[in-house]
Each structure stands twice: as C-alpha cells, then as structure tokens.
Design a protein around this motif. Structure first.
Motif: not given
Length: 531
Positions: A46-47, A497-499, A505-508, A514-515
């Motif tokens: 969605a992002d 974060y995976g999926d 964390v609110t966006s791709y 972050f990762n």
C-alpha cells in the motif's frame, strides 16, 4: 474522474450489504469515491502504491500493520473492501495466507486487474532467488577431478590417476566418501584411522581415469579450521610404478567464519556452486576448479582457484545429526552433530517456488513500482502523466535508498556480517547487500522449531561468535526459541522488519533504512562473551 466501471451489480451490492451488516467498522474503499480504489494485501505494498498514485488513489490493505501476512485471516470488513476495488495488488508466491488470496480472487469484480507482483516484476528485471528444499544442500558441492591427458607421462584412457589424502590438521576427523547406488559408502579420505605411509598412494585414495571427475560427501566431526594435504600420482599402465604429479593443501572453515582463518585473511571464500579438488596431469598441479553454474570442466564460467589463497566454507547450515541407521556408524554415534557437504548428483536441489520476499532488495522494489505504475495507467489513463512523474521521483528515492543500505552495511566488518533471524525471510537482503544468512529458527514462522533446530541455532551462534540475533517486532510473541537461545548465550536481540510496519516504522523507505542501521549497530562490535 471517469475511472470507475460503473456501479456494482445488484447481486454484488446485496452480497456486500450482507458483509456490512456483520461489520461495524467504517468504510475504507467506496463506490462513491471518484479516486481509483486500490486494495493491497499488505501495508508495505500500500505504501508503494501511495507513492505512485498520490491524490488520485485511495488505498487499503487487507493485512493491518503489525500483523503477519503468513498467518493473518481477513475480516468481514476486509472482504467488503475487496468488493469496491478497481485494482488489486498482492505479492503472492505463497507469501500471504491462502485465505487472503481467496478473499481477493472470490470478491473482486469481473475485469478488475488482480496483479501478483512477485511474478509480474520479473518482466521488469526483478532478481529472484529459488527457495532451497533443504538449506543443508545449498552449499558448495565439492568433488574430485582429473584434468588433462597426461601425454608427457605416456598416459592413455586405461591409465589410473590417484588422488590421495596424506594428512589432516584440524580439531576433529575428516571423512570424504561417496554414497553408492544402494547407499553403501565408498571411502576416499578417512582420517579416523590415520594415514598409513607404508600403504603408499593406495591409502585414502580416489582412483580416476584421465579427464574424469566424481562427486562425494565431505564430513567433519568438529567445528574449526581443517587443512587437508593431498598428493596426486599417475600410473601410465598397471605394471608401471606411479609417478608424482604434485601435492597441495586445501583449507576448510567448518562452522566458523571463513574470512577469519589465521594466515589466510583476504583469501577467496568458496561457499557455493560446483567445485572439484583437481589434479591437472598436463600442468602437474593441484588446484580448485570452480563452476558456479555447475557445467563442469569446459563450461564458460569455470575458473581455477589457488588452494593456498582459498578457503572452502562448510557453513553451520551444513550441521546435521548422525542418523540412527547402522550404515552411518562410520561417522559416529546416532544423534551426534556432524558437518557435511552433500554429494551432488543431479543438479541443484530446489523447490519449484521462488523466495517471495523480493522487496528486501531495493532494486526489486523499483520493479514493483514500475509494474504498479503501468497497471494504474491502464486503469486510469487520464492520470498517466501524474503516475509517471510520481514513479520517476520515487524510483530516484529508491535508488538513493539502495546505495544508502549498501554503504551502511559495508561499514560492518565482513567477518561479522552474519544474520540470524526467526525465519527464512531475508535472502534478498543477503544477496543484494553482502550479508551472510547464517541461520534462522525455522524456514517458516508458522513452523514449530524442533530440539535439533534449537541446538543447531546455538551451535551457529557459538561457532561464529555472533554478537546479536534479529527479531521481527510482530513475531515477538512467537519467538521464544530465538530469545531463549540468545539469553543463554548472552547475545543481543535486535529488531529487524520483514513484511509489516508499526508505529515506529511506517514506510518501506523507513524500514530499509532501519534494518541497515540496526545491522550496522548490532553487528559491528565483536561478541563480548567468553566462548
């Protein structure tokens, strides 16, 4: 904006009405909204759509933030949103719970584009990774080979070439053997009974004709660095004394960091593809002949590596327990751990599926964006220019993101770039950004880990002196094995974060940044515990 195909049929609206009566949640997608109504399976997708569609789209995802797409069951409200969608995007390749896919396929209006991104993105140059049926098979396949004709020795097709193990230096025993048609082992090198010099070249020896090779398994009883010395001799005829061709030492890093072998810092690391311990009876040399494509001696990709500057990696995913079958007693007692490179026979052993987590390579996310852009243009041609402009801007941002992730991870010393997580979801991150996927609790988060899984995980962390393991925030309640092992070994548990997203964390783009920074922060320092 004339983008809607018209009102749903009376029957379709009646069905939607039944759903509405059972769900008090407010609408997200609507038949009265002039924007393109987009349904995605996950918030991550969605992002991406929002960055391309801007104000021309209204987007809803079936899987809410902090939920696991592998196991989430869609609600009645989710199904109602599907009914009003003008276009649907799923990742698919079995990423999402099957109930989510059924909710899409059964409730989308006829003619609505229903795009499987992971499959469709291949046409946009996405790089895909096969899922390996057994991760223990996804290692270097190492055999023995004779290269050349040996004409200077008077050799012919009836001649014998002997590849003999003469010494092994390492913390345990080494056994190189071939499993014959009915499961019986034929031994080539076996250090368990020593090396008998009186037996000459026929002790611990593979016998091959010129220009031939054989597959085999290589077993090691303890983790550590092994150095195997091999000598090659050639008997031009049965009644002639063999002549020396050469001798060489081959180095194996078994369950330990192959980049940190004493005296071989900066050496090539051989960890995948097809390779052979090779005697060249024309050049009078022993070396490693390597073919990542598995085509053999004459394949265009084959290359020669010098054993003096090459480390053969036997990773922790090659760790097994010796079976109870009597035929394996030569390896040790049933249940004992053993590291083993597998015997290659019929080529790479993989499932037909593809690893579905493509977006952990930002280059693949760009392919998703291009497919989404073209799909939206097909649904809403009047917005073509806006979609293209938005996509171009966002692709530029993703290209910068790709470089940022690459640069950030490159700051981690190569010997510490080992990722251990809850399940097998980060293969693309590893392949794209040079991170070794050294272990996970189970292949799938819905699978319960066994006692053997737990032991293998602990052994991997100890052997590689890994300072931190990584846990997806949405899987905290189902990751007791990872956290317990980490606590037992006094290693950090860091987030990755995976999926799915959460409040932090609110966006791709935020997720990938972050990762990368979590990996750098948690892996850059060596493990402080005593081992």
């Amino acid at each position: 904006m004339a983008v809607r195909a018209g009102l749903r049929t009376a029957a379709g609206l009646a069905a939607a009405g039944l759903v509405l009566s059972a769900c008090a949640a407010p609408e997200t997608l609507s038949a009265s909204d002039d924007r393109v109504q987009v349904i995605t399976t996950t918030g991550l997708l969605a992002d991406l759509v929002r960055n391309i569609g801007g104000d021309r789209v209204n987007v809803s995802s079936l899987v809410p933030d902090q939920a696991d797409p592998h196991s989430y069951e869609p609600s009645l409200r989710d199904v109602r949103n599907v009914v009003y969608a003008d276009v649907a995007f799923s990742n698919y390749l079995l990423l999402e719970q099957q109930a989510i896919i059924k909710a899409l396929d059964a409730n989308l209006d006829a003619g609505v584009p229903n795009i499987s991104l992971a499959e469709g993105a291949v046409k946009y140059a996405a790089e895909i990774i096969p899922l390996v049926e057994n991760v223990a098979l996804d290692t270097i396949w190492l055999g023995m080979r004779v290269r050349g004709t040996g004409e200077q020795y008077g050799a012919n097709r009836a001649s014998d070439v002997y590849l003999s193990g003469t010494a092994v230096d390492g913390p345990g025993d080494l056994v190189a053997y071939l499993t014959e048609s009915f499961g019986n082992p034929a031994f080539y090198v076996d250090s368990t009974d020593g090396f008998d010099a009186a037996d000459g070249y026929r002790d611990d020896t593979a016998t091959l004709p010129p220009d031939a090779h054989t597959h085999m398994s290589w077993a090691f009883t303890e983790p550590g660095v092994y150095r195997l010395t091999m000598r090659a001799t050639l008997a031009p005829a049965p009644d002639e004394r063999p002549v020396d061709v050469g001798e060489q030492t081959f180095t194996f890093a078994v369950g330990v960091d192959p980049h940190a072998v004493p005296g071989m810092e900066g050496a090539d690391v051989l960890g995948s593809g097809h390779a052979d311990v090779t005697v060249d009876i024309d050049a009078g040399e022993l070396y490693l002949l390597v073919d990542p494509q598995g085509g053999g001696d004459d394949h265009a990709h084959a290359e020669v590596l010098d054993p003096a500057s090459t480390v053969i990696e036997v990773p922790n995913k090659a760790l097994h327990e010796i079976p109870a079958d009597e035929g394996f007693r030569f390896l040790g007692h049933p249940g004992d751990p053993i590291f083993q490179l597998p015997q290659a026979v019929l080529g790479r052993h993989v499932h037909g599926e593809i690893d579905p987590h493509l977006w952990h390579d930002a280059g693949n996310a760009i392919s998703y964006v291009e497919l989404m852009r073209d799909t939206l243009i097909g649904v809403d041609p009047d917005g073509a220019r806006e979609y293209r402009d938005n996509a171009n801007r966002y692709i530029g941002e993703l290209e910068e993101l790709d470089q940022h992730v690459r640069d950030t991870i490159a700051e981690i010393p190569e010997s510490r770039r080992h990722l251990i997580t809850t399940h097998d979801a980060f293969g693309y991150l590893g392949a794209a950004y040079d991170v070794q996927i050294s272990g996970f609790v189970t292949p799938n988060p819905a699978t319960e880990p066994s006692l053997a899984d737990r032991r293998k995980l602990a052994e991997t962390i100890r052997n590689l002196r890994i300072p931190a393991v990584f846990l997806e925030p949405n899987l905290v309640t189902r990751s007791s094995t990872l956290t317990e092992v980490a606590d037992d070994l006094s290693v950090r548990v860091c987030p990755i974060y995976g999926d799915t997203f959460d409040d932090e964390v609110t966006s791709y783009v935020e997720m990938m940044r972050f990762n990368a920074e979590s990996l750098r922060s948690c892996l850059s320092e060596p493990a402080e515990r005593e081992q």
